[in-house]
Design a protein around this motif. Structure first.
Motif, mmCIF file in Angstrom:
data_model
loop_
_atom_site.group_PDB
_atom_site.id
_atom_site.type_symbol
_atom_site.label_atom_id
_atom_site.label_comp_id
_atom_site.label_asym_id
_atom_site.label_seq_id
_atom_site.Cartn_x
_atom_site.Cartn_y
_atom_site.Cartn_z
ATOM 1 N N PRO A 195 0.841 -1.212 0.000
ATOM 2 C CA PRO A 195 0.000 0.000 0.000
ATOM 3 C C PRO A 195 0.868 1.251 0.000
ATOM 4 N N ILE A 196 0.449 2.284 -0.721
ATOM 5 C CA ILE A 196 1.352 3.421 -0.890
ATOM 6 C C ILE A 196 1.393 4.343 0.325
ATOM 7 N N ASP A 197 0.439 4.198 1.276
ATOM 8 C CA ASP A 197 0.497 5.054 2.471
ATOM 9 C C ASP A 197 1.782 4.833 3.272
ATOM 10 N N LEU A 198 2.387 3.651 3.112
ATOM 11 C CA LEU A 198 3.649 3.352 3.789
ATOM 12 C C LEU A 198 4.696 4.436 3.569
ATOM 13 N N PHE A 199 4.620 5.093 2.416
ATOM 14 C CA PHE A 199 5.709 5.976 1.997
ATOM 15 C C PHE A 199 5.422 7.455 2.262
ATOM 16 N N GLU A 200 4.445 7.738 3.149
ATOM 17 C CA GLU A 200 3.986 9.123 3.315
ATOM 18 C C GLU A 200 5.070 10.073 3.820
ATOM 19 N N ASN A 201 6.117 9.531 4.461
ATOM 20 C CA ASN A 201 7.185 10.422 4.943
ATOM 21 C C ASN A 201 8.238 10.743 3.886
ATOM 22 N N PHE A 202 8.113 10.123 2.720
ATOM 23 C CA PHE A 202 9.048 10.434 1.627
ATOM 24 C C PHE A 202 8.493 11.570 0.775
ATOM 25 N N ASP A 203 9.396 12.336 0.211
ATOM 26 C CA ASP A 203 8.966 13.438 -0.643
ATOM 27 C C ASP A 203 8.620 12.954 -2.044
ATOM 28 N N TYR A 204 9.305 11.847 -2.461
ATOM 29 C CA TYR A 204 8.992 11.278 -3.779
ATOM 30 C C TYR A 204 9.368 9.797 -3.755
ATOM 31 N N VAL A 205 8.558 8.992 -4.419
ATOM 32 C CA VAL A 205 8.847 7.562 -4.515
ATOM 33 C C VAL A 205 8.969 7.223 -5.998
ATOM 34 N N ALA A 206 10.196 6.864 -6.407
ATOM 35 C CA ALA A 206 10.493 6.589 -7.821
ATOM 36 C C ALA A 206 10.418 5.086 -8.044
ATOM 37 N N LEU A 207 9.333 4.645 -8.668
ATOM 38 C CA LEU A 207 9.113 3.206 -8.784
ATOM 39 C C LEU A 207 9.356 2.667 -10.191
ATOM 40 N N GLY A 208 9.737 1.402 -10.212
ATOM 41 C CA GLY A 208 9.740 0.603 -11.427
ATOM 42 C C GLY A 208 8.908 -0.628 -11.179
ATOM 43 N N HIS A 209 8.500 -1.318 -12.226
ATOM 44 C CA HIS A 209 7.811 -2.626 -12.210
ATOM 45 C C HIS A 209 6.623 -2.598 -13.153
ATOM 46 N N LEU A 210 5.641 -1.678 -12.873
ATOM 47 C CA LEU A 210 4.509 -1.565 -13.795
ATOM 48 C C LEU A 210 4.923 -0.669 -14.958
#
Lengths: 374, 374
Positions: A195-210
């Motif tokens: 779930p993306i709420d896990l990352f709420e303390n980050f300013d940006y989450v740079a993802l790969g996969h999809l």
């Protein structure tokens, strides 16, 4: 600072039997140009650099040249992790030396918690990992990747320098903020959803996969998507990269136009094989084409006529079959005991819902005989 | 300056089904220790770092760690080329970054002519190459590797700085100074032979390819040999590395003692399987053993008894068969038309030169029947 976020290059990938060397090289040149035009301070590649854990020599040579170009020749700092398609060990070869030229490639989970710092920003490089790796590090018996990721995130946060921007680089399947999000499954590619709420303390989450940049609707948690369309399901995707400005936290998408597009086309055999259709729809001999035929009757020369018109046709379906078939299989208990002619009849009666006409039967029998003689 | 000359590590190699991780790691530690004790200024690895052009992840991980240890942790300058077992592209990954820490890995013939300089010495790093690569560079239609090598040598010599020492690092089959040298063939491992007089202007030629340090009798053209015995033909080889001092041009061989030896043993089944024999000949359960049985009669339980005594037996031959057989094949025109029992008789009559005894025939027939039932 300003960085470019890309991922899922899948160097070495083929679409059916068609190699993508030319297309991947051109997409790479676009990324390079975008990086230069936007004067980015770093390029983030969020995993799946290769398509395979055992890439061919051609693929290794191609990716090596790309990384040499960006990092050594153009002097862009690089930030990269392995994805589920990469071998962490093979991709990681040389990474201890890369850091001297600001190329940070992390393929080990245990090294993810010490950030790489660029100006005002701390990057946490979290490679694709298997649940067992997290169990070893944290000593807990996680049952799903989301619980493991919670501890990974906490371990990163424990090393946050206050007043810096914090960027998480990862490669996994992120779902909406709840698990009941209608357009997400709990498993994609064998990875549990996070779930993306896990990352709420980050300013940006740079993802790969999809492979779609629009896979998530969050403002600061993004998939870059692949730089090229790799399958029929991506035919309508907008491809490109994100440019992220950590001063303003503005995020812009910059398009990459493919040198040879990938399209889905639908119509009757006569329509699709006409010159007018090709011209009108901007299809050339190098376009990757997925065809859906709308003819009610099976067209025996469909494959050869379409292949001649679209040399890079990689998929051919009949709408009539898709509809009537409804995705279900006609189960034949012992297929090896059914004669080919009988199989033909079952197929036409059960799937096409029309008996095989005498002319076509004759043609099929002749073809069958020829095949047997060969 | 002083350098250590090694080569033919063949990381990832197996002897039959037996992995050599432990032995290769121990040999590596010996090389490291020798380098430290002799305070060498560089380590030369003359090709065949891997055993395979597509090494496993375990092998890649092992070699990566070794190179990191020597170059990054111990800070030894490294000089290396690919051998015929390596993939130039795969092994060469990262090499553009390695130079920053004095790790010179060359896998491209065209880059061989610019020397790498250390103190008073110029090293020319000539990777294993195919004749086509030389044709492309020199524009000549070479028919053998020796003619190509002549131009490679000339191209190196053209870049000699006078009053420096010149070291050629290569990986190929070097023969004696004439092609009629009695103990050399014109082809080994698919490489044409190169006469060693070609290299007379070099101060030292550090070679890889042949696994014996004594393959050549020249004073300044040396194979390092492999650090471990890899086959029965190497059982009596002395293994180790050369230490070369370019001030004095003194060349010393330093032994590497294997943690588990590889030996050929010969005797009767009863003799070889006795505890006394094992103890007296310093053979333990981890010794790699090639067995020659001297019993005149075939011993049906030979394999099981010997395997129990020597768990790492990798070869089993009967002297009687070797002698009578004389290395020639008994040719059976259509083996698929010969019944197994008939084949047995041919084997015993033609190869063993004794008819199959009735008891043994019965045993063989029972075994055959069991095998067929399974």
């Amino acid at each position: 600072m300003k960085f470019l976020h890309t991922g899922d290059w899948h160097i070495g990938k083929k679409i059916k039997e068609f190699g993508l060397e030319e297309e991947q090289q051109a997409a790479f040149e676009s990324i390079r140009q975008i990086a230069q035009e936007n004067q980015v301070d770093a390029i983030v590649i969020a995993g799946d650099l290769y398509d395979s854990s055992r890439p061919t020599e051609t693929a290794v040579s191609m990716l090596n040249q790309m990384l040499i170009q960006l990092n050594i020749k153009d002097e862009f700092p690089l930030i990269a992790i392995n994805g589920n398609h990469d071998s962490a060990v093979r991709l990681g070869t040389g990474s201890q030396w890369y850091q001297a030229t600001n190329f940070y490639l992390n393929t080990e989970l245990k090294k993810a918690f010490e950030p790489v710092e660029f100006e005002d920003t701390e990057f946490f490089l979290v490679p694709y990992f298997k649940i067992q790796a997290a169990r070893t590090i944290f000593g807990k018996d996680y049952q799903d990747i989301a619980s493991a990721m919670k501890d990974v995130v906490a371990a990163c946060e424990a090393n946050f320098t206050p007043n810096k921007k914090h960027v998480f680089v990862g490669h996994f399947f992120a779902a909406g903020s709840t698990r009941t999000d209608s357009d997400t499954a709990t498993e994609v590619g064998g990875l549990g959803a996070v779930p993306i709420d896990l990352f709420e303390n980050f300013d940006y989450v740079a993802l790969g996969h999809l492979h779609s940049k629009d896979a998530l609707s969050a403002q600061m948690v993004k998939y870059s998507g692949s730089p090229l369309k790799f399958s029929a399901s991506e035919a309508n995707n907008q491809k490109g990269v994100w440019i992220v400005d950590t001063d303003t936290m503005r995020v812009d998408f910059v398009d990459i136009k493919p040198i040879h597009d990938l399209k889905r086309i639908k119509g009757s055999l006569d329509e699709l094989t006409s010159t007018e259709y090709k011209v009108k729809n901007d299809l050339d001999n190098k376009t990757f084409v997925a065809v859906t035929l709308t003819d009610k009757e099976p067209q025996v020369d469909a494959f050869s006529r379409l292949s001649a018109t679209y040399p890079r046709m990689f998929s051919l379906k009949m709408e009539a079959i898709e509809k009537d078939f409804g995705g279900k299989n006609v189960v034949i208990d012992s297929p090896d005991k059914v004669a080919p002619t009988e199989m033909m009849d079952i197929f036409f009666n059960e799937v096409i819902k029309q008996p095989l006409e005498e002319d076509n039967r004759k043609l099929l029998l002749e073809t069958l005989k020829e095949a047997e003689e060969e």
